[in-house]
Write an enzyme that holds these catalytic residues in place. Sequence first.
Site, PDB file in Angstrom:
ATOM      1  N   GLU A 494     -26.800 -42.075  33.796  1.00  0.00           N
ATOM      2  CA  GLU A 494     -25.938 -42.597  32.687  1.00  0.00           C
ATOM      3  C   GLU A 494     -25.829 -41.805  31.295  1.00  0.00           C
ATOM      4  O   GLU A 494     -26.028 -41.114  30.703  1.00  0.00           O
ATOM      5  CB  GLU A 494     -26.912 -44.048  32.684  1.00  0.00           C
ATOM      6  CG  GLU A 494     -27.600 -44.856  33.698  1.00  0.00           C
ATOM      7  CD  GLU A 494     -27.547 -46.235  33.840  1.00  0.00           C
ATOM      8  OE1 GLU A 494     -28.438 -45.883  32.550  1.00  0.00           O
ATOM      9  OE2 GLU A 494     -28.399 -46.604  34.718  1.00  0.00           O
ATOM     10  N   HIS A 517     -25.071 -50.452  33.041  1.00  0.00           N
ATOM     11  CA  HIS A 517     -26.358 -51.073  33.159  1.00  0.00           C
ATOM     12  C   HIS A 517     -26.041 -51.702  32.365  1.00  0.00           C
ATOM     13  O   HIS A 517     -26.887 -51.958  31.273  1.00  0.00           O
ATOM     14  CB  HIS A 517     -27.164 -49.600  33.008  1.00  0.00           C
ATOM     15  CG  HIS A 517     -28.854 -49.842  32.792  1.00  0.00           C
ATOM     16  ND1 HIS A 517     -29.273 -48.869  32.936  1.00  0.00           N
ATOM     17  CD2 HIS A 517     -29.200 -50.897  32.957  1.00  0.00           C
ATOM     18  CE1 HIS A 517     -30.676 -48.954  33.312  1.00  0.00           C
ATOM     19  NE2 HIS A 517     -30.543 -50.575  32.856  1.00  0.00           N
TER      20      HIS A 517
HETATM   21  N1  LIG Z   1     -30.580 -53.389  35.105  1.00  0.00           N
HETATM   22  C1  LIG Z   1     -31.533 -53.555  34.210  1.00  0.00           C
HETATM   23  O1  LIG Z   1     -30.200 -53.692  33.130  1.00  0.00           O
HETATM   24  C2  LIG Z   1     -32.346 -53.699  34.408  1.00  0.00           C
HETATM   25  C3  LIG Z   1     -32.951 -53.309  35.397  1.00  0.00           C
HETATM   26  N2  LIG Z   1     -34.629 -53.594  34.925  1.00  0.00           N
HETATM   27  C4  LIG Z   1     -34.972 -53.123  36.546  1.00  0.00           C
HETATM   28  O2  LIG Z   1     -35.763 -53.910  37.152  1.00  0.00           O
HETATM   29  C5  LIG Z   1     -37.281 -53.458  37.206  1.00  0.00           C
HETATM   30  C6  LIG Z   1     -38.345 -54.944  37.712  1.00  0.00           C
HETATM   31  O3  LIG Z   1     -38.212 -55.650  36.919  1.00  0.00           O
HETATM   32  P1  LIG Z   1     -39.356 -56.644  37.296  1.00  0.00           P
HETATM   33  O4  LIG Z   1     -39.278 -57.976  38.293  1.00  0.00           O
HETATM   34  O5  LIG Z   1     -39.207 -57.623  35.714  1.00  0.00           O
HETATM   35  O6  LIG Z   1     -40.951 -55.559  36.720  1.00  0.00           O
HETATM   36  P2  LIG Z   1     -42.060 -56.539  38.520  1.00  0.00           P
HETATM   37  O7  LIG Z   1     -42.943 -54.896  37.422  1.00  0.00           O
HETATM   38  O8  LIG Z   1     -41.846 -57.687  37.274  1.00  0.00           O
HETATM   39  O9  LIG Z   1     -41.586 -56.244  39.377  1.00  0.00           O
HETATM   40  C7  LIG Z   1     -41.375 -55.221  40.253  1.00  0.00           C
HETATM   41  C8  LIG Z   1     -41.844 -55.334  41.312  1.00  0.00           C
HETATM   42  O10 LIG Z   1     -41.761 -54.384  42.647  1.00  0.00           O
HETATM   43  C9  LIG Z   1     -42.497 -54.263  43.667  1.00  0.00           C
HETATM   44  N3  LIG Z   1     -41.940 -52.914  44.306  1.00  0.00           N
HETATM   45  C10 LIG Z   1     -42.654 -51.194  43.104  1.00  0.00           C
HETATM   46  N4  LIG Z   1     -41.806 -50.750  44.169  1.00  0.00           N
HETATM   47  C11 LIG Z   1     -41.629 -50.979  45.478  1.00  0.00           C
HETATM   48  C12 LIG Z   1     -41.367 -50.569  46.948  1.00  0.00           C
HETATM   49  N5  LIG Z   1     -41.257 -49.291  46.783  1.00  0.00           N
HETATM   50  N6  LIG Z   1     -41.259 -51.726  47.495  1.00  0.00           N
HETATM   51  C13 LIG Z   1     -41.489 -53.284  47.513  1.00  0.00           C
HETATM   52  N7  LIG Z   1     -41.937 -53.504  46.129  1.00  0.00           N
HETATM   53  C14 LIG Z   1     -41.868 -52.372  45.494  1.00  0.00           C
HETATM   54  C15 LIG Z   1     -43.943 -54.404  42.432  1.00  0.00           C
HETATM   55  O11 LIG Z   1     -45.064 -54.576  43.248  1.00  0.00           O
HETATM   56  C16 LIG Z   1     -43.821 -55.282  41.495  1.00  0.00           C
HETATM   57  O12 LIG Z   1     -43.374 -56.791  42.692  1.00  0.00           O
HETATM   58  C17 LIG Z   1     -37.403 -53.306  36.433  1.00  0.00           C
HETATM   59  O13 LIG Z   1     -39.042 -51.811  36.686  1.00  0.00           O
HETATM   60  C18 LIG Z   1     -36.548 -52.036  36.228  1.00  0.00           C
HETATM   61  O14 LIG Z   1     -36.364 -50.592  36.601  1.00  0.00           O
HETATM   62  C19 LIG Z   1     -35.073 -54.812  34.410  1.00  0.00           C
HETATM   63  C20 LIG Z   1     -34.167 -54.928  33.581  1.00  0.00           C
HETATM   64  C21 LIG Z   1     -32.548 -55.371  33.616  1.00  0.00           C
HETATM   65  O1  LIG Z   2     -35.071 -53.732  31.133  1.00  0.00           O
HETATM   66  C1  LIG Z   2     -34.663 -53.091  31.767  1.00  0.00           C
HETATM   67  O2  LIG Z   2     -35.454 -51.954  32.188  1.00  0.00           O
HETATM   68  C2  LIG Z   2     -33.315 -52.174  31.601  1.00  0.00           C
HETATM   69  O3  LIG Z   2     -33.141 -51.246  32.660  1.00  0.00           O
HETATM   70  C3  LIG Z   2     -32.363 -53.350  30.798  1.00  0.00           C
HETATM   71  O4  LIG Z   2     -32.145 -51.564  29.591  1.00  0.00           O
HETATM   72  P1  LIG Z   2     -31.320 -51.553  28.481  1.00  0.00           P
HETATM   73  O5  LIG Z   2     -31.799 -51.987  27.611  1.00  0.00           O
HETATM   74  O6  LIG Z   2     -30.094 -52.068  28.868  1.00  0.00           O
HETATM   75  O7  LIG Z   2     -31.337 -50.236  28.836  1.00  0.00           O
END
Ligand SMILES: NC(=O)C1=CN([C@@H]2O[C@H](COP(=O)(O)OP(=O)(O)OC[C@H]3O[C@@H](n4cnc5c(N)ncnc54)[C@H](O)[C@@H]3O)[C@@H](O)[C@H]2O)C=CC1
Ligand SMILES: O=C(O)C(=O)COP(=O)(O)O
Length: 633
Positions: A494, A517
């Site tokens: 990115e 993102h």
């Molecule tokens: N696009 C964006 O701006 C954002 C992206 N994210 C991404 O979203 C992810 C998830 O966030 P949360 O739900 O808060 O995290 P979380 O940790 O609560 O949930 C992740 C889940 O994925 C499961 N998991 C991990 N690997 C797996 C696999 N191979 N197969 C099946 N399940 C699997 C884990 O057991 C867990 O339950 C973050 O780690 C981050 O990378 C988060 C916020 C913003």
């Molecule tokens: O909360 C996360 O993990 C995100 O991916 C959001 O990321 P950012 O703060 O937008 O760089």
Amino acid sequence: MPQPNTPLPYLIIDFDSTFTQVEGLDELADIALQGHPDREKVVGEIRALTDQGMSGSLSFSESLKQRLALLPARREHLPLLVAQLKGKVSESIVRNRGFFEQFPGRVYIVSSGFREFIEPVVADFGIAADHVLANTFTFDATGRITGFDPENVLSRDGGKILQLRELDLEGDVYVLGDGYTDYQIREAGLANRFYAFTENVSREAVVARADEVLPSFDEFLYQNKLPMTLSYPKNRIKVLLLENPDVRAAELFRAEGYQVDSVPGGLDEEELLERIEGVSILGIRSKTQVTARVLERANRLIAVGAFCIGTNQIDLTEAMKRGVAVFNAPFSNTRSVVELALGEIIVLARRIPEKNPKMHQGEWDKSARGSFEIRGKKLGIVGYGNIGSQLSVVAEAVGMQVLYYDVAEKLQLGNAVRCRTLQELLQQADVVTLHVDGRKDNTNLIGAAELAMMKPGALLLNNARGHVVDVPALAAALRSGHLGGAAVDVFPYEPKTNDEGFESELRGLPNVLLTPHIGGSTAEAQRNIAEFVPERIMQYINTGNTQQSVNFPNIQLPLQQAHRLIHVHANVPGVLARINNVLAEHHVNILGQYLKTNEHIGYVITDIDKEYDQEVIQALRAVEHTIKFRVLY
Ligand SMILES: NC(=O)C1=CN([C@@H]2O[C@H](COP(=O)(O)OP(=O)(O)OC[C@H]3O[C@@H](n4cnc5c(N)ncnc54)[C@H](O)[C@@H]3O)[C@@H](O)[C@H]2O)C=CC1
Ligand SMILES: O=C(O)C(=O)COP(=O)(O)O
């Protein structure tokens, strides 16, 4: 409390805006003018005169005379003023009350303010009336303040100089103040050093002439190796914020007294290596890689704040081994990602990514081809954590049937159906949405084989991490028409800033919604994150509380009247016993102690008796396997 090594110099401390956060006369005006129709105007005029007198642009006696003439104050207002000022003593002075109580004979309050309100405020700090040198009011028979006693040297221009001459102190004299008249004592040769005290106000003309600038009284004590409440002045704590977290983060850190530097955008490893030395708190978002090399260079790093959810960009184990605690904001942007995902499902189901640009080019493409409702469709959620499970609830509310797959055992919400394998989910879902975390093992979790398992025409959403999907394979599946569309918010590479271009094989493909993102980029989420993360970090620094740290054993010990020591050590047997032996050998009483370990480190908080000496601290630092040791207070 430890004794200072050298004899203490006399400290001449100014009162208004130094000992207290405010100017006494301004506050008096505020009280005296309550209910007055011109209150704001008169208070404003008085404040302006105070400022002119303090910065040296108006003679002091003239400023005082004009201020008192504007002030309809009475004797009965003074107790109210004293009560108000007692609540507005400068924070670092309050914090170091013990210092004043220990050295009452060495501190003089020399002020052009008025004895009537200064004496009772400083008395609480053990400073006696004969160590308060200040003006006195004159009153008429009805109790109205009419002016000041002209016989008092402090009412004259150069009054502080005259007062210091009269005092005729022997030995070293240091002046601490925020005003020009404080500096003049040093200029007249009556003090060895002038410290500009900037905790409450910082005046350029005064700071420019100072021997040292003191953002807090802690800094003075620290520089002079005097006993202090904190082990380290907060103004020496440097914060480096990258990737534009909401301005609230910097505000909160500054309000705590820390120095804050911000760099817009991310830094690559080499750039971060150049900036990291001396930084105590590093704030990043999803872009910045905090590698083992960076952590090795980070000689003062206490904590890393990930102003986001994901922490895969940080070498958490290396940080732990170096005693660096990492905090994130695990729930602050959850809802924002969920709302984006829901919107994307609808937008893709109606083929909007194709129709919208056509409209902008003047092309009318009204057709139902390839468009469908989401009601009754199967949503396959991969990763049923905070985001996945929240999306599950919202998607059911709009009539979708939810399937989910998670590697961990998860609470099944609503009517969601658990799939035992990823394959099972991929084969049934009309829409597959990825919400797994960014651990390395999840690289190419969705590759050519998985895409082939998906139903023809199915949609794929990736709002998790770029490396979770094999992008060339996804591009091929879209080009071949096997997938009906995709929404992608995260990419293997990115851009570092908005000035850098975006390259991807996904550009220009049909029914593909690309976003930069922004899953967590909403005003609400960013504000929440910018409050949540600094709060956790400051709690850790101030109290040792590691609740919700993503790499440290989580401990919270209630606050009590004690000194608090925190000790991070390699998790090998016997370290706690050694710490306690050192304390026992020095007859230090333990008031509370809590140890928690994980695979690599042990973290122990110990509250000890008020009495301890520097030798104990040295001995504790020397305990074998110590990674980090800090005295918090
Ligand atoms: N696009 C964006 O701006 C954002 C992206 N994210 C991404 O979203 C992810 C998830 O966030 P949360 O739900 O808060 O995290 P979380 O940790 O609560 O949930 C992740 C889940 O994925 C499961 N998991 C991990 N690997 C797996 C696999 N191979 N197969 C099946 N399940 C699997 C884990 O057991 C867990 O339950 C973050 O780690 C981050 O990378 C988060 C916020 C913003
Ligand atoms: O909360 C996360 O993990 C995100 O991916 C959001 O990321 P950012 O703060 O937008 O760089």
